[in-house]
Design an enzyme around this catalytic site. Structure first.
Site, mmCIF file in Angstrom:
data_model
loop_
_atom_site.group_PDB
_atom_site.id
_atom_site.type_symbol
_atom_site.label_atom_id
_atom_site.label_comp_id
_atom_site.label_asym_id
_atom_site.label_seq_id
_atom_site.Cartn_x
_atom_site.Cartn_y
_atom_site.Cartn_z
ATOM 1 N N CYS A 1 29.554 -10.604 16.599
ATOM 2 C CA CYS A 1 29.325 -9.737 15.436
ATOM 3 C C CYS A 1 30.023 -8.406 15.659
ATOM 4 C CB CYS A 1 27.826 -9.525 15.220
ATOM 5 S SG CYS A 1 27.459 -8.234 14.012
ATOM 6 N N CYS B 1 27.607 -5.413 15.931
ATOM 7 C CA CYS B 1 26.883 -5.431 17.210
ATOM 8 C C CYS B 1 27.784 -4.903 18.322
ATOM 9 C CB CYS B 1 26.398 -6.844 17.546
ATOM 10 S SG CYS B 1 24.942 -7.354 16.590
ATOM 11 N N ASP C 1 33.300 4.769 8.034
ATOM 12 C CA ASP C 1 33.972 3.551 7.584
ATOM 13 C C ASP C 1 35.472 3.665 7.868
ATOM 14 O OD1 ASP C 1 33.159 1.183 5.289
ATOM 15 O OD2 ASP C 1 35.289 1.597 5.617
ATOM 16 N N HIS D 1 20.187 -6.922 14.906
ATOM 17 C CA HIS D 1 21.075 -7.737 14.077
ATOM 18 C C HIS D 1 20.278 -8.417 12.965
ATOM 19 C CE1 HIS D 1 24.634 -10.023 12.925
ATOM 20 N NE2 HIS D 1 23.752 -10.960 12.612
ATOM 21 N N ASN E 1 26.200 -4.259 0.171
ATOM 22 C CA ASN E 1 26.772 -5.468 -0.410
ATOM 23 C C ASN E 1 26.124 -6.664 0.278
ATOM 24 O OD1 ASN E 1 28.613 -3.995 -2.016
ATOM 25 N ND2 ASN E 1 30.018 -3.812 -0.287
ATOM 26 N N HIS F 1 26.438 -8.140 9.138
ATOM 27 C CA HIS F 1 25.414 -7.367 9.858
ATOM 28 C C HIS F 1 24.981 -6.311 8.843
ATOM 29 C CE1 HIS F 1 23.943 -5.307 13.789
ATOM 30 N NE2 HIS F 1 23.502 -4.569 12.774
ATOM 31 N N HIS G 1 24.282 -3.435 6.582
ATOM 32 C CA HIS G 1 24.749 -2.053 6.674
ATOM 33 C C HIS G 1 24.676 -1.420 5.304
ATOM 34 C CE1 HIS G 1 28.194 -4.695 5.861
ATOM 35 N NE2 HIS G 1 28.714 -3.687 5.167
ATOM 36 N N HIS H 1 26.306 1.610 2.978
ATOM 37 C CA HIS H 1 27.390 2.569 2.775
ATOM 38 C C HIS H 1 26.751 3.850 2.225
ATOM 39 C CE1 HIS H 1 30.724 -0.534 2.835
ATOM 40 N NE2 HIS H 1 29.687 -1.309 2.551
HETATM 41 P P1 DGP Z 1 31.137 -4.659 3.317
HETATM 42 O O1 DGP Z 1 32.369 -5.028 2.581
HETATM 43 O O2 DGP Z 1 30.057 -4.118 2.439
HETATM 44 O O3 DGP Z 1 30.666 -5.752 4.254
HETATM 45 O O4 DGP Z 1 31.553 -3.415 4.232
HETATM 46 C C1 DGP Z 1 32.154 -3.535 5.481
HETATM 47 C C2 DGP Z 1 32.818 -2.225 5.765
HETATM 48 O O5 DGP Z 1 33.095 -2.174 7.153
HETATM 49 C C3 DGP Z 1 34.124 -1.994 5.042
HETATM 50 O O6 DGP Z 1 33.976 -0.885 4.152
HETATM 51 C C4 DGP Z 1 35.135 -1.676 6.130
HETATM 52 C C5 DGP Z 1 34.271 -1.431 7.328
HETATM 53 N N1 DGP Z 1 34.823 -1.889 8.579
HETATM 54 C C6 DGP Z 1 35.299 -3.137 8.860
HETATM 55 N N2 DGP Z 1 35.721 -3.200 10.119
HETATM 56 C C7 DGP Z 1 35.496 -1.971 10.663
HETATM 57 C C8 DGP Z 1 35.726 -1.415 11.957
HETATM 58 O O7 DGP Z 1 36.212 -2.066 12.895
HETATM 59 N N3 DGP Z 1 35.391 -0.107 12.124
HETATM 60 C C9 DGP Z 1 34.857 0.645 11.122
HETATM 61 N N4 DGP Z 1 34.566 1.912 11.384
HETATM 62 N N5 DGP Z 1 34.615 0.156 9.896
HETATM 63 C C10 DGP Z 1 34.945 -1.145 9.682
#
Ligand code: DGP
Length: 112
Positions: free
Chosen positions: A3, A6, A29, A45, A85, A96, A98, A100
């Site tokens: 993950c 994680c 992000d 998780h 989402n 996982h 989260h 925003h």
């Molecule tokens: P969602 O699409 O709601 O599952 O959002 C996932 C978010 O995670 C997306 O806005 C981009 C972010 N994201 C993906 N990979 C990484 C990463 O390796 N580092 C960071 N900081 N954000 C990431």
């Protein structure tokens, strides 16, 4: 468990941390959609909003207790939006749970 979040929480993958406590980790992000775009994540998780139960919901409560503190740290004095989402139709790309936290500008009224 393979993950991404994680691994970020464990420090195995670098992130730009903005807040951490015993139950919550928050980081910027990688693809910000607003001047402030922080992902607020329970350390436990949980795959997504569709996997919240009476047994794990205290982790979700901890996230929402942390959010006003993070908003203060980020200077979001005029409001913000919290989004999660879920699943395929919700375009959840990381399984996982989260949230925003976005703000720092007047956000569009439309949510879908
Ligand atoms: P969602 O699409 O709601 O599952 O959002 C996932 C978010 O995670 C997306 O806005 C981009 C972010 N994201 C993906 N990979 C990484 C990463 O390796 N580092 C960071 N900081 N954000 C990431």
């Amino acid at each position: 468990m393979d993950c991404l979040f994680c691994k970020i929480i464990a420090g195995e993958i670098p992130s730009s941390k903005v807040y951490e406590d015993d139950k919550v980790y928050a980081f910027r992000d990688i693809n910000p959609q607003a001047p402030v775009h922080v992902l607020v994540v329970p350390k436990e998780h949980i795959a997504g909003a569709d996997s919240i139960t009476a047994e794990n919901s205290s982790a979700v409560a901890a996230v929402f207790e942390a959010i006003p503190k993070i908003a203060d740290l980020e200077g979001l004095t005029n409001g913000y939006r919290v989004i999660t989402n879920c699943g395929e139709d919700g375009c959840q790309s990381v399984r996982h749970l989260h949230f925003h936290l976005v703000g720092g500008k007047k956000l569009p009224e439309s949510m879908a």
